[in-house]
Design an enzyme around this catalytic site. Sequence first.
Site, PDB file in Angstrom:
ATOM      1  N   HIS A 160       0.841  -1.192   0.000  1.00 29.63           N
ATOM      2  CA  HIS A 160       0.000   0.000   0.000  1.00 29.63           C
ATOM      3  C   HIS A 160       0.885   1.254   0.000  1.00 29.63           C
ATOM      4  O   HIS A 160       2.080   1.176   0.320  1.00 29.63           O
ATOM      5  CB  HIS A 160      -0.851   0.057   1.282  1.00 29.63           C
ATOM      6  CG  HIS A 160      -1.956  -0.948   1.348  1.00 29.63           C
ATOM      7  ND1 HIS A 160      -2.097  -1.816   2.417  1.00 29.63           N
ATOM      8  CD2 HIS A 160      -2.987  -1.205   0.515  1.00 29.63           C
ATOM      9  CE1 HIS A 160      -3.179  -2.563   2.225  1.00 29.63           C
ATOM     10  NE2 HIS A 160      -3.733  -2.216   1.082  1.00 29.63           N
ATOM     11  N   CYS A 247      -2.128  -0.152  10.134  1.00 38.21           N
ATOM     12  CA  CYS A 247      -3.220  -1.015   9.632  1.00 38.21           C
ATOM     13  C   CYS A 247      -4.184  -1.487  10.709  1.00 38.21           C
ATOM     14  O   CYS A 247      -5.307  -1.868  10.408  1.00 38.21           O
ATOM     15  CB  CYS A 247      -2.665  -2.271   8.985  1.00 38.21           C
ATOM     16  SG  CYS A 247      -1.140  -2.082   8.108  1.00 38.21           S
TER      17      CYS A 247
HETATM   18  C1  CIR Z   1      -3.490  -8.008   3.174  1.00 38.59           C
HETATM   19  O1  CIR Z   1      -2.666  -8.450   2.370  1.00 38.59           O
HETATM   20  O2  CIR Z   1      -4.531  -7.463   2.819  1.00 38.59           O
HETATM   21  C2  CIR Z   1      -3.198  -8.132   4.647  1.00 38.59           C
HETATM   22  N1  CIR Z   1      -2.557  -9.387   4.921  1.00 38.59           N
HETATM   23  C3  CIR Z   1      -2.326  -7.002   5.111  1.00 38.59           C
HETATM   24  C4  CIR Z   1      -3.010  -5.671   5.076  1.00 38.59           C
HETATM   25  C5  CIR Z   1      -2.191  -4.583   5.682  1.00 38.59           C
HETATM   26  N2  CIR Z   1      -2.925  -3.376   5.731  1.00 38.59           N
HETATM   27  C6  CIR Z   1      -2.394  -2.176   5.608  1.00 38.59           C
HETATM   28  O3  CIR Z   1      -1.210  -2.052   5.326  1.00 38.59           O
HETATM   29  N3  CIR Z   1      -3.204  -1.145   5.718  1.00 38.59           N
END
Ligand code: CIR
Length: 252
Positions: A160, A247
């Site tokens: 992201h 996150c």
């Molecule tokens: C994903 O790949 O969607 C999750 N395992 C990790 C999301 C992390 N979120 C973020 O950086 N906002």
Amino acid sequence: MYTYAITRLPGENFADGITTSTLGRPAYPHILLQHQAYRQALQNLGLEVILLPDEPGYPDAYFVEDPAIVTPTVAIITRPGASSRRGEELTLEPVLKKYRPVVHIEPPGTVEGGDILMVENHFFIGISDRTNQQGAAQLADFLAKAGHTSEYIPVAKGLHLKSSVNYIGHSTLLLTQSLADHPAWKRYNKMLLDPEEEYAANTLWVNDTLLTPRGFPKTLSKLTSLGMKILELDVSEVQKMDGGLTCMSLRF
Ligand code: CIR
């Protein structure tokens, strides 16, 4: 100043979430302790921490930052680019409705909150594998109606936008060297990360304290030079799932 943080407990099957990391399979007892320390840190900074139960059908649901974006006046329910994450919002929306009017990103738009960087009244919207142009355009429209400005930033590396850049207050961005030359940042001071410490880009500025991941000594020493209060948190198990400090909460 933030007043609330919405969080969600990681579920027993959290290691079944999406990841590209090669750091190994994370351990449930450890992530529970790390999550608890994270919530405690937010509470110590004066936030009321709302803890939602885990979602067994959605192993990534404790990354609550992705299915919603909360501004001072509106909550935007996103439509995650990762299809396995669509539906995480169902139990989040009723909670957000207590605090903000709610609007939705509609198909074919996709947006994940990890791509959205708020810097005071301005929003940087990362265009990534998870956030597409249609989603970004819908979001920009909602933000404009709420009195905010926004611009798009291509995300060439990392999951992201906020995997590579975060606002650490005092007109300063903490960011990777590969993003540093983008003209979007010209209004800000830039603190550049050492190439082997890029994970530390995901440092979270809350009520004038910096929460930063443990284990990144060069970044810690750079941040220390700012004279701000700093708290290191162990998020090793979260990193194994491609997540980080920003996150795991929605702050507003
Ligand atoms: C994903 O790949 O969607 C999750 N395992 C990790 C999301 C992390 N979120 C973020 O950086 N906002």
